[in-house]
Design an enzyme around this catalytic site. Structure first.
Site, PDB file in Angstrom:
ATOM      1  N   CYS A 159      -4.423 -10.749  37.905  1.00 35.75           N
ATOM      2  CA  CYS A 159      -3.991 -12.038  37.358  1.00 35.75           C
ATOM      3  C   CYS A 159      -4.878 -12.341  36.158  1.00 35.75           C
ATOM      4  CB  CYS A 159      -4.160 -13.115  38.431  1.00 35.75           C
ATOM      5  SG  CYS A 159      -3.885 -14.795  37.846  1.00 35.75           S
ATOM      6  N   CYS A 162       0.051 -12.136  31.121  1.00 33.34           N
ATOM      7  CA  CYS A 162       0.222 -12.668  32.472  1.00 33.34           C
ATOM      8  C   CYS A 162       0.911 -11.555  33.242  1.00 33.34           C
ATOM      9  CB  CYS A 162       1.087 -13.926  32.446  1.00 33.34           C
ATOM     10  SG  CYS A 162       1.588 -14.485  34.096  1.00 33.34           S
TER      11      CYS A 162
HETATM   12  N1  DGL Z   1       0.002 -13.868  37.306  1.00 41.08           N
HETATM   13  C1  DGL Z   1      -0.899 -14.840  36.761  1.00 41.08           C
HETATM   14  C2  DGL Z   1      -1.515 -14.321  35.461  1.00 41.08           C
HETATM   15  O1  DGL Z   1      -1.564 -13.129  35.222  1.00 41.08           O
HETATM   16  C3  DGL Z   1      -0.462 -16.247  36.495  1.00 41.08           C
HETATM   17  C4  DGL Z   1       0.541 -16.968  37.279  1.00 41.08           C
HETATM   18  C5  DGL Z   1       0.123 -18.389  37.608  1.00 41.08           C
HETATM   19  O2  DGL Z   1       0.199 -19.303  36.742  1.00 41.08           O
HETATM   20  O3  DGL Z   1      -0.283 -18.558  38.747  1.00 41.08           O
HETATM   21  O4  DGL Z   1      -2.011 -15.073  34.664  1.00 41.08           O
END
Ligand code: DGL
Length: 264
Positions: free
Chosen positions: A75, A189
């Site tokens: 993430c 993301c």
């Molecule tokens: N998958 C997360 C990232 O790579 C973000 C998603 C969220 O806002 O929770 O930033």
């Protein structure tokens, strides 16, 4: 090293599956446990303090319970905020996921690079530092596209993707100074590569989409080189909060070799 000790992949939601998919290609026999903080999703709308406390606390408890050989914070939001803190408290190797500005800058011909991520990610000093180190003399245009997180979650549950959110992000970038010259788009993301087809349809052939998944998978493989690994069955997928929040993901998970979602 126990050959069944898993690699822990952690995200707020399904975005980390893009890292999982890349990892599976390089380490087909690696046991994995996936932790999705669905009760905390979306991270992008939270404060730095809240994300740091939440991620460090959860990863600490998951590491204690599952005894992983390595944890990947799959993430960008959590990594750009809490990577240092998590490394300070856990003794296993921690691999983060940070915006792929370096490869994007290396391949851009126009020198104008777009970056879409969550609201929290695009304001991080970590991203300023990556820009200063790897995009010298280039232009990096950042836009928050939080609706794409929900779109990716919906897509993996078999629901229709709302194209308007992608168009809004593309328009916002195009209207920034030099925005028309973007030839490379960083998907900052981990949820966004799940929408690669939809993004490509809106941004067009002239814009290359870049994400860090392959590089992260290679990094994990190199850190674990030589370690014995054996998958003895389906991998586990654990979620915070009510397991109902994972409803609809069954097909996407089964296809990837996970068993039904469980509560953490
Ligand atoms: N998958 C997360 C990232 O790579 C973000 C998603 C969220 O806002 O929770 O930033």
């Amino acid at each position: 090293m126990d050959e069944r000790s898993p690699i822990l992949i952690f995200d707020s939601g399904v975005g980390g599956l893009t890292i999982h998919d890349a990892l599976r290609r390089v380490l087909p026999d690696a046991p994995v446990i996936y932790g999705a903080d669905l009760a905390g999703l979306p991270y992008g709308a939270k404060s730095e303090a809240e994300i740091a406390a939440r991620v460090a606390g959860l990863l600490g408890r998951m590491a204690e319970r599952y005894q992983p050989r390595l944890a990947c914070i799959a993430c960008n939001t959590a990594s750009t905020i809490a990577l240092g803190m998590v490394r300070d408290v856990l003794e296993i190797p921690i691999v983060g996921t940070v915006p792929a500005i370096k490869p994007a800058a290396a391949q851009s011909k126009t020198g104008v690079i777009g970056l879409i991520g969550t609201q929290a990610t695009i304001r991080q000093r970590y991203v300023d530092d990556l820009e200063a180190r790897f995009a010298v003399g280039k232009t990096l245009l950042r836009v928050a596209a939080p609706d794409l997180v929900a779109a990716a979650e919906a897509k993996l549950r078999g629901q229709a993707v709302e194209g308007a959110a992608i168009e809004r992000a593309a328009d916002e970038l195009a209207q920034m100074p030099d925005g028309q010259r973007i030839d490379t788009l960083v998907l900052a993301c981990t949820h966004f590569p799940l929408l690669a087809d939809e993004l490509a349809a809106v941004f067009g052939d002239g814009v290359a989409l870049v994400d860090g998944a392959e590089g992260i998978a290679r990094r994990i493989a190199s850190l674990l080189e030589g370690q014995p690994m054996r998958r003895t069955g389906a991998d586990r997928f654990v979620v915070t909060g009510p397991v109902d929040a994972a409803k609809g993901l069954e097909n996407a998970l089964e296809r990837r070799g996970f068993s039904s979602p469980e509560i953490f």
